[in-house]
Scaffold this active site. Structure first.
Site, short mmCIF file in Angstrom:
data_model
loop_
_atom_site.label_atom_id
_atom_site.label_comp_id
_atom_site.label_asym_id
_atom_site.label_seq_id
_atom_site.Cartn_x
_atom_site.Cartn_y
_atom_site.Cartn_z
CD GLU A 264 -3.94 5.05 -1.74
OE1 GLU A 264 -4.48 4.47 -0.77
OE2 GLU A 264 -2.73 5.19 -1.85
CB CYS A 301 -2.34 1.88 0.43
SG CYS A 301 -1.19 2.14 -0.93
#
Length: 527
Positions: A264, A301
């Site tokens: 990720e 994020c």
């Protein structure tokens, strides 16, 4: 309680000579502990132990693995306030954030434990034989998911609990039946060691095989390369930068036996703000996005780094309101001096580009590792012509793109890299006029949000935390929720296998009483 050593299975070892220290970013000083880098021999020992443990652990009953995960949760809680204090001293986050993230980590572990006991995650599928079928008999076929093998997990900088030592990657891999070797993040090694001690205590109490869990210390390049290239490692989980994730992906792809890397990586999480929504609730959305951009010092994020709107008075009013709201918020501490330096460099690089204007930037006095939240704006044409403007700036930063019309807005969305999230702020009746925008955004993201903010990732079965590259290295999987377990398993079929020798999940009597698909019918009844 912090020794500075590596957990090689349950043994604390430190034969190396390279020393690491962590930083207290609030005080801008080194923390008192010293940590020893794992040697090549210790790395090999940890992986060999994991490989041996896999042969036993992969066959453990679901309830025994569930008990292990629940015990990890209890042992983490038993570390009490001392764990929270170390977390805060290594991250700069306040105690409330530490408590909240610990709670999320506990919930994740217990969620995977519940998944194991329920059982349908195995996707047990049975097609019984038809010996007299013409023109050819049909064989008995039974399929389920089986674990891959030892998994390497790279701890993340911004979530010392939830995406690190016993976070979602570790919890889901252990639930799948895979041993885990954690590469502790260099910014919170002390936190990692304390959490690792909780995992080891839980393993001992539940008679889990030696080597199911190890926790190693070292630089990302040296230790990470050794782990990813090790022939006994079968998969990798990573949360971090595009450069770091891609480097690991390339290493894994170049192995004689390539392995999957579930990374990720970067995301600027575009937000489309439509005119009617601005006319009705401009001030509301300005306040909401000021909070979202600065939440956790922008170190999420899913931080909204790109706001897209149609040029005009409504958007101008929103820009002014967002600037006013965001300048009211006191700056907060970043995770590390190096992250603050990267924030400054990224922000200043974009500010220096032609056609970019600064509409808000905190100007007051701030401590050394605190970040001045910043909002920039640029027109759509300039944004399209300059790829540098779409680069992620990790921190409390966002750029507002003023598109001249709907066509330019659509062009920008279509040219974006893959993202974790996309958001549309609109009035319900307005949304039907922007179907092309919705479709384009869906093609670029893993999660589409209506009238909300992207910060906040719910841990549940419906959550997708992933997206097209480079948001993640494989958009078919999520890093959050029970379906994260699917990264660490593969489908496997038995053909004409004796019933008594099949795994319990595939036996005729269905002794686990799990939901299965039998001859295309979903049922938990025995055959």
């Amino acid at each position: 309680m912090i020794t500075g050593k590596n957990y090689i299975g349950s043994q604390l070892k430190a034969a190396g000579t390279k020393i690491y220290k962590t930083i207290n970013p609030q005080l801008n000083i080194e923390n008192p502990w010293s940590f020893i880098e794992a040697t090549p021999e210790e790395i090999n020992e940890a992986v060999a132990l994991a490989n041996d443990a896999f042969k036993i652990y992969k066959n453990y009953p679901a309830q025994k693995k569930a008990d292990f995960l629940n015990a990890i949760a209890e042992e983490i809680l038993a570390l009490g306030d001392e764990l929270l204090e170390v977390y805060c001293s290594e991250s700069g986050y306040p105690k409330g954030r530490a408590e909240g993230e610990r709670g999320r980590t506990i919930f994740q572990l217990r969620t995977f434990a519940n998944m194991l006991t329920e059982g349908s995650w195995l996707e047990a599928t049975i097609d019984t034989s038809i010996p007299d079928r013409l023109p050819l008999p049909k064989d008995d076929l039974r399929k389920m998911l089986v674990p891959l093998g030892p998994v390497v997990v790279f701890g993340s900088s911004n979530f010392p609990f939830a995406f690190s030592t016993a976070g979602g990657d570790t919890a889901s891999a252990l639930a799948a039946g895979c041993p885990v070797i954690v590469k502790s993040h260099s910014m919170h090694i002390g936190t990692g060691e304390m959490v690792a001690s909780a995992v080891i205590k839980a393993a001992k109490k539940n008679n889990i095989p030696e080597g199911v869990f190890s926790n190693l210390i070292g630089s990302g390049v040296t230790l990470g390369t050794s782990l990813v290239k090790h022939p006994l490692v079968k998969a990798v989980g990573f949360t971090g930068s595009i450069n770091g994730g891609r480097a690991l992906f390339d290493l894994a792809s170049q192995r004689p036996e390539p392995i999957p890397v579930f990374a990720e990586m970067g995301s600027i999480n575009p937000v489309v703000i439509l005119p009617d929504a601005l006319e009705k609730n401009s001030k509301k959305w300005a306040a909401a996005y000021a909070g979202s951009i600065t939440l956790g010092t922008g170190q999420f994020c899913t931080n909204p780094g790109l706001l897209l709107g149609i040029k005009g008075e409504k958007l101008n009013q929103f820009i002014d309101q967002l600037a006013e709201e965001i300048e009211k918020i006191a700056p907060s501490c970043m995770l590390h001096p190096s992250i603050k330096a990267d924030f400054n460099n990224g922000k200043e690089k974009i500010q220096s580009q032609n056609g970019v204007s600064t509409v808000a930037e905190y100007k007051g006095e701030i401590a050394p590792n605190y970040a001045p939240q910043t909002i920039l704006t640029v027109d759509g044409k300039t944004f399209l012509e300059n790829p540098a403007l779409s680069h992620e700036v990790f921190g409390p930063f966002s750029i507002i793109v003023q598109c001249k019309n709907n066509e330019e807005l659509l062009t920008i969305i279509n040219k974006l890299d893959g993202q974790l999230t996309g958001t549309i702020i609109a009035e319900p009746m307005e949304l039907s006029n922007y179907n092309a925008v919705v479709d384009a955004l869906q093609n670029r993201v893993g999660r589409l949000i209506f009238n909300g903010v992207p910060t906040g990732v719910e841990v549940c079965a419906s959550m997708i935390h992933g997206g097209p590259y480079p948001a993640s290295s494989d958009s078919r999987f999520t890093a959050v929720g029970i379906h994260a377990v699917k990264r660490w398993v593969r489908p496997f079929s038995y053909q004409n296998w004796p019933d008594e020798l099949l795994p319990s999940a595939l036996q005729n009597k269905n002794p686990l009483n799990i939901t299965r698909t039998v001859n295309d019918i979903i049922t938990n009844k025995p055959i």
